[in-house]
Write a protein that holds these residues in place. Structure first.
Motif, PDB file in Angstrom:
ATOM      1  N   SER A  63      18.541 -18.109 -49.420  1.00  0.00           N
ATOM      2  CA  SER A  63      19.386 -16.953 -50.477  1.00  0.00           C
ATOM      3  C   SER A  63      20.038 -17.409 -51.436  1.00  0.00           C
ATOM      4  O   SER A  63      20.663 -16.273 -52.445  1.00  0.00           O
ATOM      5  N   GLN A  64      21.103 -18.746 -50.998  1.00  0.00           N
ATOM      6  CA  GLN A  64      21.751 -18.903 -51.942  1.00  0.00           C
ATOM      7  C   GLN A  64      21.354 -18.738 -53.608  1.00  0.00           C
ATOM      8  O   GLN A  64      22.031 -18.981 -54.105  1.00  0.00           O
ATOM      9  N   ASP A  65      20.381 -19.413 -54.253  1.00  0.00           N
ATOM     10  CA  ASP A  65      20.076 -19.935 -55.123  1.00  0.00           C
ATOM     11  C   ASP A  65      19.697 -19.000 -55.751  1.00  0.00           C
ATOM     12  O   ASP A  65      18.983 -18.973 -57.034  1.00  0.00           O
ATOM     13  N   SER A  69      16.838 -17.128 -55.400  1.00  0.00           N
ATOM     14  CA  SER A  69      15.322 -17.411 -55.619  1.00  0.00           C
ATOM     15  C   SER A  69      14.537 -16.885 -54.403  1.00  0.00           C
ATOM     16  O   SER A  69      15.083 -17.877 -53.783  1.00  0.00           O
ATOM     17  N   THR A  70      13.634 -16.601 -54.681  1.00  0.00           N
ATOM     18  CA  THR A  70      12.287 -16.699 -53.399  1.00  0.00           C
ATOM     19  C   THR A  70      11.157 -16.958 -53.437  1.00  0.00           C
ATOM     20  O   THR A  70      10.626 -16.357 -54.388  1.00  0.00           O
ATOM     21  N   VAL A 104      22.249 -14.518 -58.878  1.00  0.00           N
ATOM     22  CA  VAL A 104      22.597 -15.882 -58.221  1.00  0.00           C
ATOM     23  C   VAL A 104      24.323 -15.375 -57.514  1.00  0.00           C
ATOM     24  O   VAL A 104      24.734 -16.043 -56.217  1.00  0.00           O
ATOM     25  N   SER A 129      21.093 -20.200 -46.287  1.00  0.00           N
ATOM     26  CA  SER A 129      19.893 -21.743 -46.978  1.00  0.00           C
ATOM     27  C   SER A 129      19.782 -20.782 -47.841  1.00  0.00           C
ATOM     28  O   SER A 129      18.557 -21.612 -49.244  1.00  0.00           O
ATOM     29  N   SER A 137      25.654 -16.087 -53.602  1.00  0.00           N
ATOM     30  CA  SER A 137      27.235 -16.567 -53.370  1.00  0.00           C
ATOM     31  C   SER A 137      27.828 -15.719 -52.482  1.00  0.00           C
ATOM     32  O   SER A 137      28.242 -15.910 -51.595  1.00  0.00           O
ATOM     33  N   SER A 167      13.105 -13.070 -58.413  1.00  0.00           N
ATOM     34  CA  SER A 167      15.378 -13.976 -58.372  1.00  0.00           C
ATOM     35  C   SER A 167      15.777 -12.498 -58.857  1.00  0.00           C
ATOM     36  O   SER A 167      15.489 -11.779 -58.428  1.00  0.00           O
TER      37      SER A 167
END
Length: 348
Positions: free
Chosen positions: A321-323, A325-326, A123, A319, A127, A120
């Protein structure tokens, strides 16, 4: 012992590349030696970046890596602009943007995800990065759409105005993210042991590594024309993929190294931050610089192929990376999109 062997390899490969370049050896041989040298130099830059990040924080360390990496590209691009090779410059800028978003970030997310189940980063930073990427797309799409109805002089004026606005937006973003909202956008501090070198030594090595990257990249790019003709590759593919991959080799390794040590904040800053820097700062600077070089200035109008590639890269990256976490699967998706674009550019 392993560390000593690395530095021996670094010195020998860099020296061999310099000798083959100045002795005008066979271009294919120069290409191979320079490619090997890039691998060692990239590793050196990665170590220097990691050490600087230990003192300055992951975001600043990643920003410095992206900036120093892009400085070499900017220098090479200025010489290309001076020679009037605008199409090659735009193709290489496109390649840098999609290469960082899809290849560098993809490899980082995949490699880090294979070691850690989920990684993570901030966030809110994710954004803002998404919004800036969309700004970059808008700033490239609008001129391309309306350029058909404008005269050459009007297109040049529009390009200059858009370039200045993008630079202002980028500088204000640095003020926002590094000064006024630094605490909100920073990642939680994670202890990663001792740094390899002292703060001053780390900075000196970062500058030295960047200088070595600039030289090896230039030597490698200098052999591309003859090598690509020999193997029948198109200029678009060479500019958008080969030059971009070679020019970003140092950033590739540094970002992957950071991700594998669970420093995803730094990896994201290197990959996405570098793409933003190319779109919002490097490309506009080249447009403005071309106005002072005499002759026909470079405009900011990119081709349909280049715009489509950048748009697709931004869409999938936003789409994923916007949260904040990966995981390894998301990295694989980025790499698949990059391969698809590579195949299409190769065939065009």
């Amino acid at each position: 012992m392993k560390g000593k062997l690395f530095y021996v390899g670094l010195i020998l490969s860099f020296t061999a590349s310099a000798i083959s370049h100045f002795m005008h050896a066979n271009p294919t041989l120069q290409f191979i030696i320079a490619a090997i040298a890039i691998i060692f130099v990239a590793g050196f830059l990665g170590k220097a970046t990691e050490s600087v990040a230990h003192y300055a924080g992951e975001r600043v360390g990643g920003f410095l890596n992206a900036t120093f990496g892009n400085a070499a590209e900017l220098i090479i691009a200025i010489f290309l602009v001076k020679d009037g090779l605008f199409d090659v410059v735009k193709a290489s800028l496109t390649g840098s943007i999609i290469g960082n978003l899809l290849l560098v970030l993809g490899l980082s997310v995949f490699a880090g995800g294979m070691k850690f189940k989920e990684q993570s980063f901030n966030v809110k930073l994710a954004s803002h990065n998404s919004s800036l990427m969309i700004l970059g797309v808008i700033a490239l799409f609008i001129p391309a759409i309306f350029a058909g109805g404008l005269t050459t002089k009007e297109t040049s004026s529009m390009s200059m105005i858009v370039a200045i606005l993008l630079i202002v937006a980028y500088l204000l973003w640095l003020l926002f993210s590094m000064v006024t909202h630094k605490q909100i956008l920073s990642d939680e501090a994670i202890e990663h042991g001792e740094a390899a070198w002292s703060k001053s030594t780390s900075i000196v090595f970062l500058i030295l590594a960047t200088t070595m990257v600039a030289f090896t990249s230039e030597w490698l790019v200098g052999t591309l024309e003859s090598v690509t003709h020999k193997f029948g590759l198109s200029e678009l593919f060479v500019g958008a993929f080969l030059i971009a991959i070679i020019g970003n080799a140092a950033e590739h390794s540094a970002a992957v190294m950071m991700a594998m040590k669970n420093k995803m904040g730094a990896a994201v800053e290197i990959a996405i931050g570098s793409s933003l820097q190319i779109a919002l700062f490097v490309a506009p600077v080249l447009v403005i610089a071309s106005f002072f070089m005499g002759g026909t200035p470079m405009n900011i109008v990119f081709s349909t192929y280049e715009l489509a590639a950048i748009g697709v890269a931004v869409f999938i990256t936003k789409s994923i990376s916007q949260d904040g976490s990966t995981n390894w699967f998301e990295g694989l998706l980025l790499l698949i999109v990059y391969i698809i674009l590579g195949v299409v550019f190769f065939l065009v």
